[in-house]
Design a protein around this motif. Structure first.
Motif, PDB file in Angstrom:
ATOM      1  N   GLU A 135      -9.119 -10.817 -10.046  1.00 16.97           N
ATOM      2  CA  GLU A 135      -9.165  -9.356 -10.194  1.00 16.97           C
ATOM      3  C   GLU A 135     -10.025  -8.729  -9.118  1.00 16.97           C
ATOM      4  O   GLU A 135      -9.754  -7.630  -8.632  1.00 16.97           O
ATOM      5  CB  GLU A 135      -9.712  -8.969 -11.571  1.00 16.97           C
ATOM      6  CG  GLU A 135      -8.696  -9.013 -12.688  1.00 16.97           C
ATOM      7  CD  GLU A 135      -9.288  -8.516 -13.993  1.00 16.97           C
ATOM      8  OE1 GLU A 135      -9.904  -7.430 -13.988  1.00 16.97           O
ATOM      9  OE2 GLU A 135      -9.155  -9.212 -15.005  1.00 16.97           O
ATOM     10  N   ASN A 136     -11.098  -9.435  -8.741  1.00 15.33           N
ATOM     11  CA  ASN A 136     -12.011  -8.945  -7.702  1.00 15.33           C
ATOM     12  C   ASN A 136     -11.572  -9.374  -6.301  1.00 15.33           C
ATOM     13  O   ASN A 136     -12.327  -9.232  -5.342  1.00 15.33           O
ATOM     14  CB  ASN A 136     -13.432  -9.438  -7.974  1.00 15.33           C
ATOM     15  CG  ASN A 136     -14.065  -8.741  -9.160  1.00 15.33           C
ATOM     16  OD1 ASN A 136     -13.807  -7.562  -9.407  1.00 15.33           O
ATOM     17  ND2 ASN A 136     -14.890  -9.453  -9.896  1.00 15.33           N
ATOM     18  N   ASN A 137     -10.341  -9.925  -6.224  1.00 16.15           N
ATOM     19  CA  ASN A 137      -9.738 -10.315  -4.944  1.00 16.15           C
ATOM     20  C   ASN A 137     -10.384 -11.534  -4.298  1.00 16.15           C
ATOM     21  O   ASN A 137     -10.324 -11.697  -3.067  1.00 16.15           O
ATOM     22  CB  ASN A 137      -9.722  -9.127  -3.971  1.00 16.15           C
ATOM     23  CG  ASN A 137      -8.846  -8.001  -4.470  1.00 16.15           C
ATOM     24  OD1 ASN A 137      -7.680  -8.214  -4.804  1.00 16.15           O
ATOM     25  ND2 ASN A 137      -9.403  -6.802  -4.558  1.00 16.15           N
TER      26      ASN A 137
ATOM     27  N   ARG B 278      -2.372 -13.804 -12.141  1.00 21.37           N
ATOM     28  CA  ARG B 278      -3.750 -14.165 -11.792  1.00 21.37           C
ATOM     29  C   ARG B 278      -4.157 -15.485 -12.423  1.00 21.37           C
ATOM     30  O   ARG B 278      -4.817 -16.324 -11.793  1.00 21.37           O
ATOM     31  CB  ARG B 278      -4.710 -13.041 -12.201  1.00 21.37           C
ATOM     32  CG  ARG B 278      -4.687 -11.829 -11.283  1.00 21.37           C
ATOM     33  CD  ARG B 278      -5.828 -10.882 -11.546  1.00 21.37           C
ATOM     34  NE  ARG B 278      -5.658 -10.151 -12.786  1.00 21.37           N
ATOM     35  CZ  ARG B 278      -5.166  -8.923 -12.886  1.00 21.37           C
ATOM     36  NH1 ARG B 278      -4.755  -8.288 -11.796  1.00 21.37           N
ATOM     37  NH2 ARG B 278      -5.062  -8.320 -14.057  1.00 21.37           N
TER      38      ARG B 278
ATOM     39  N   ASN C 195      -4.764 -11.932  -6.857  1.00 21.78           N
ATOM     40  CA  ASN C 195      -4.450 -10.606  -7.355  1.00 21.78           C
ATOM     41  C   ASN C 195      -3.138 -10.171  -6.715  1.00 21.78           C
ATOM     42  O   ASN C 195      -3.029 -10.152  -5.484  1.00 21.78           O
ATOM     43  CB  ASN C 195      -5.566  -9.620  -6.988  1.00 21.78           C
ATOM     44  CG  ASN C 195      -5.717  -8.520  -8.005  1.00 21.78           C
ATOM     45  OD1 ASN C 195      -5.196  -8.616  -9.122  1.00 21.78           O
ATOM     46  ND2 ASN C 195      -6.425  -7.485  -7.650  1.00 21.78           N
TER      47      ASN C 195
ATOM     48  N   GLU D  24      -9.451 -15.935 -13.468  1.00 21.26           N
ATOM     49  CA  GLU D  24      -8.749 -14.658 -13.585  1.00 21.26           C
ATOM     50  C   GLU D  24      -9.631 -13.487 -13.149  1.00 21.26           C
ATOM     51  O   GLU D  24      -9.188 -12.582 -12.432  1.00 21.26           O
ATOM     52  CB  GLU D  24      -8.284 -14.447 -15.031  1.00 21.26           C
ATOM     53  CG  GLU D  24      -7.441 -13.196 -15.205  1.00 21.26           C
ATOM     54  CD  GLU D  24      -7.094 -12.943 -16.658  1.00 21.26           C
ATOM     55  OE1 GLU D  24      -6.609 -11.825 -16.944  1.00 21.26           O
ATOM     56  OE2 GLU D  24      -7.309 -13.831 -17.502  1.00 21.26           O
ATOM     57  N   LYS D  25     -10.897 -13.507 -13.566  1.00 15.46           N
ATOM     58  CA  LYS D  25     -11.817 -12.422 -13.193  1.00 15.46           C
ATOM     59  C   LYS D  25     -12.053 -12.409 -11.697  1.00 15.46           C
ATOM     60  O   LYS D  25     -12.089 -11.338 -11.068  1.00 15.46           O
ATOM     61  CB  LYS D  25     -13.154 -12.600 -13.938  1.00 15.46           C
ATOM     62  CG  LYS D  25     -14.140 -11.457 -13.702  1.00 15.46           C
ATOM     63  CD  LYS D  25     -13.620 -10.142 -14.262  1.00 15.46           C
ATOM     64  CE  LYS D  25     -14.609  -9.015 -14.073  1.00 15.46           C
ATOM     65  NZ  LYS D  25     -14.072  -7.710 -14.517  1.00 15.46           N
TER      66      LYS D  25
ATOM     67  N   ALA E 125       0.557  -8.906 -14.247  1.00 14.74           N
ATOM     68  CA  ALA E 125      -0.463  -9.227 -13.243  1.00 14.74           C
ATOM     69  C   ALA E 125      -1.463 -10.223 -13.803  1.00 14.74           C
ATOM     70  O   ALA E 125      -1.939 -11.118 -13.097  1.00 14.74           O
ATOM     71  CB  ALA E 125      -1.162  -7.953 -12.779  1.00 14.74           C
ATOM     72  N   THR E 126      -1.768 -10.089 -15.074  1.00 16.67           N
ATOM     73  CA  THR E 126      -2.699 -11.021 -15.721  1.00 16.67           C
ATOM     74  C   THR E 126      -2.159 -12.442 -15.676  1.00 16.67           C
ATOM     75  O   THR E 126      -2.892 -13.391 -15.354  1.00 16.67           O
ATOM     76  CB  THR E 126      -2.937 -10.604 -17.184  1.00 16.67           C
ATOM     77  OG1 THR E 126      -3.536  -9.299 -17.209  1.00 16.67           O
ATOM     78  CG2 THR E 126      -3.861 -11.592 -17.890  1.00 16.67           C
TER      79      THR E 126
END
Length: 498
Positions: free
Chosen positions: A277-279, A118, A124, A273-274, A114-115
């Motif tokens: 993660e938060n969509n 992203r 995500n 990427e961050k 997943a990383t």
């Protein structure tokens, strides 16, 4: 000369023809049904979508004598059509909300992390995107997959049907989960992990690129000039941003429809990427800039709920007088902030949570509470929810300095002032509420040289109707309310888990 814009939604298609000043000459709309074979399965018949598209093009052209210089397409994302060499669909479309592909999504994540996804896509990983559903077709419908010539997201499908060109713009390709936003092309690592041949996918282009010309036989059928150019469009939310004139870093578009969407313009991708993660996706935009989308499922739909639940008298009066019921609501609601807190998760929580089981709340009701207070509090709840998103985006290097409001909800002066106060930014209401349509027209016009640039087109065609500035005492009040509001979702989630 005229320009043609096609707006494809999940429930209907609209064709709009304008002159080179952006003035609407003609428009037509057709609906199509969602097919529900079983619980959790939601489909579209692409043959019906294409037939309806031809109808609206023909209907809108019937009233326009001018030749159409170019056509571009605005499209909903994620969903796709598998076609044979003649462009014939081989099966129904699995819509974004269809639950098929869940196991395939898990299989994909065993082959590529997943990383990594992203970092490459700015998304995500989720079953809503095209890739896990293509994998599902590969596994469960091998006879269809083996006959497939191209896999086309809907905007690309319409271009293919119009002119036989397999082309997709970056913003729509981005909704597949296989588009690399740093290389602006399909990502080989993801496709290999998904066991999908890149030759099945269309070529990627920037939005607003001439990629072909209408098929001459089809042009005759639709009574359109054979010289009409085909131009890559964009994902529908991106079209709204273009039609709103959001082009500079710090500008953001607020599409106030059934959902409430905010799309800021930015260049800093160091938090890609961050943010994923938060969509919050990272979407290629104009002039080497990017945009993203923060959205609340229940924007306008929360006001519709109020209308259907509490507004029978007002609805009757509106029908009798020939005005919008929402205009009546706007006239009698209080102009001062309420003490109520509304969690607008009536249909679940969108970004950043993606919690479909979340539910709404109305807090602090007393014997003094009236309908008007609840109506205003619903507007406040949507704005407070978006403030959470804007705070998250700021941590991800994305700042919103001004907001450009469009869509049906932007007709409300009260709601726009609430947003200015809660988000503490100036809010510009656009004169033309159909920004998505205007965005498609701008792309077509720039592509064929009617406008020298996107900025020039925006300056010429987009007008600000009114600006709403934050009121200091309201800003201070809402700052205190926001401290309380941030506790509502965790509290509601805890209640569900008791």
């Amino acid at each position: 000369m005229a320009l043609l814009g096609i707006d494809l939604g999940t429930t209907g298609v609209k064709s709009t023809i304008t002159d080179n000043q952006g003035n609407i000459l003609s428009a037509a709309y057709q609906e199509y049904p969602t097919i529900v074979p079983r619980e959790g399965e939601y489909e579209l018949d692409p043959n019906v979508v294409w037939e309806k598209t031809k109808i609206v093009i023909k209907e809108s052209k019937k009233f326009v004598k001018e030749d159409i210089l170019a056509c571009s397409v605005s499209s909903f994302g994620e969903s796709f059509v598998v076609v044979d060499k003649d462009g014939n669909p081989l099966m129904n479309t699995l819509l974004q909300t269809d639950n098929r592909g869940q196991q395939e999504m898990q299989e994909l994540l065993t082959r590529i992390s997943a990383t990594s996804i992203r970092k490459k896509t700015g998304l995500n990983p989720a079953v809503t995107f095209a890739i896990p559903k293509i994998m599902w077709i590969h596994k469960h419908c091998p006879e269809v997959y083996n006959e497939t010539y191209k896999i086309l997201l809907y905007g690309a499908f319409i271009l293919y049907k119009l002119g036989g060109v397999a082309a997709i713009d970056y913003t729509l390709a981005d909704r597949s989960l296989a588009f690399n936003v740093t290389t602006n092309d399909w990502d080989q690592d993801i496709l290999q992990a998904a066991e999908i041949d890149q030759d099945l996918l269309p070529k990627c282009y920037p939005l607003g690129t001439v990629v072909g010309q209408i098929n001459s036989q089809l042009a005759d059928e639709l009574r359109i000039n054979r010289t009409m150019k085909l131009v890559t469009g964009a994902h529908d939310q991106i079209c709204v941003s273009i039609g709103a004139g959001s082009i500079d870093v710090g500008q953001a578009t607020n599409g106030m429809g059934s959902m409430d969407n905010i799309s800021p313009v930015f260049t800093d991708t160091s938090h890609l990427e961050k943010n994923a993660e938060n969509n919050y996706p990272t979407i290629p935009y104009l002039d080497n800039k990017y945009t993203t989308i923060s959205y609340v499922y229940d924007g306008g739909t929360s006001l519709k709920w109020f209308r259907d639940t509490f507004g029978s008298e007002e609805s009757w009066a509106a029908n009798l007088s020939g005005v919008s019921v929402y205009d009546i609501f706007d006239k009698y609601i209080t102009k001062k902030p309420t003490n109520l807190l509304v969690l607008p998760h009536f249909s679940g929580a969108a970004v950043p949570y993606f919690d479909e089981n979340a539910r709404g709340m109305i807090l602090n009701i007393s014997a003094a509470t009236r309908k008007a207070d609840i109506y205003r509090a619903l507007m406040e709840g949507v704005a407070l929810e978006q403030r959470i998103n804007l705070n998250n985006l700021k941590k991800g290097g994305i700042n919103v300095k001004t907001l450009r409001a469009t869509g049906g909800g932007s007709r409300s002066d009260t709601w726009l002032q609430i947003k200015a106060d809660i988000l503490n930014v100036e809010v510009d209401r656009l004169y033309m509420k159909e920004s998505g349509t205007l965005g498609v027209i701008i792309m077509a016009g720039v592509a064929v040289g009617l406008f020298s640039s996107f900025k020039a087109a925006m300056k010429k065609l987009i007008k600000i109707d009114k600006t709403f500035k934050p009121i200091p005492e309201n800003v201070a009040f809402y700052n205190e309310q926001f401290k309380k509001y941030q506790e509502l979702y965790p509290f509601e989630k805890n209640l569900r888990n008791l």
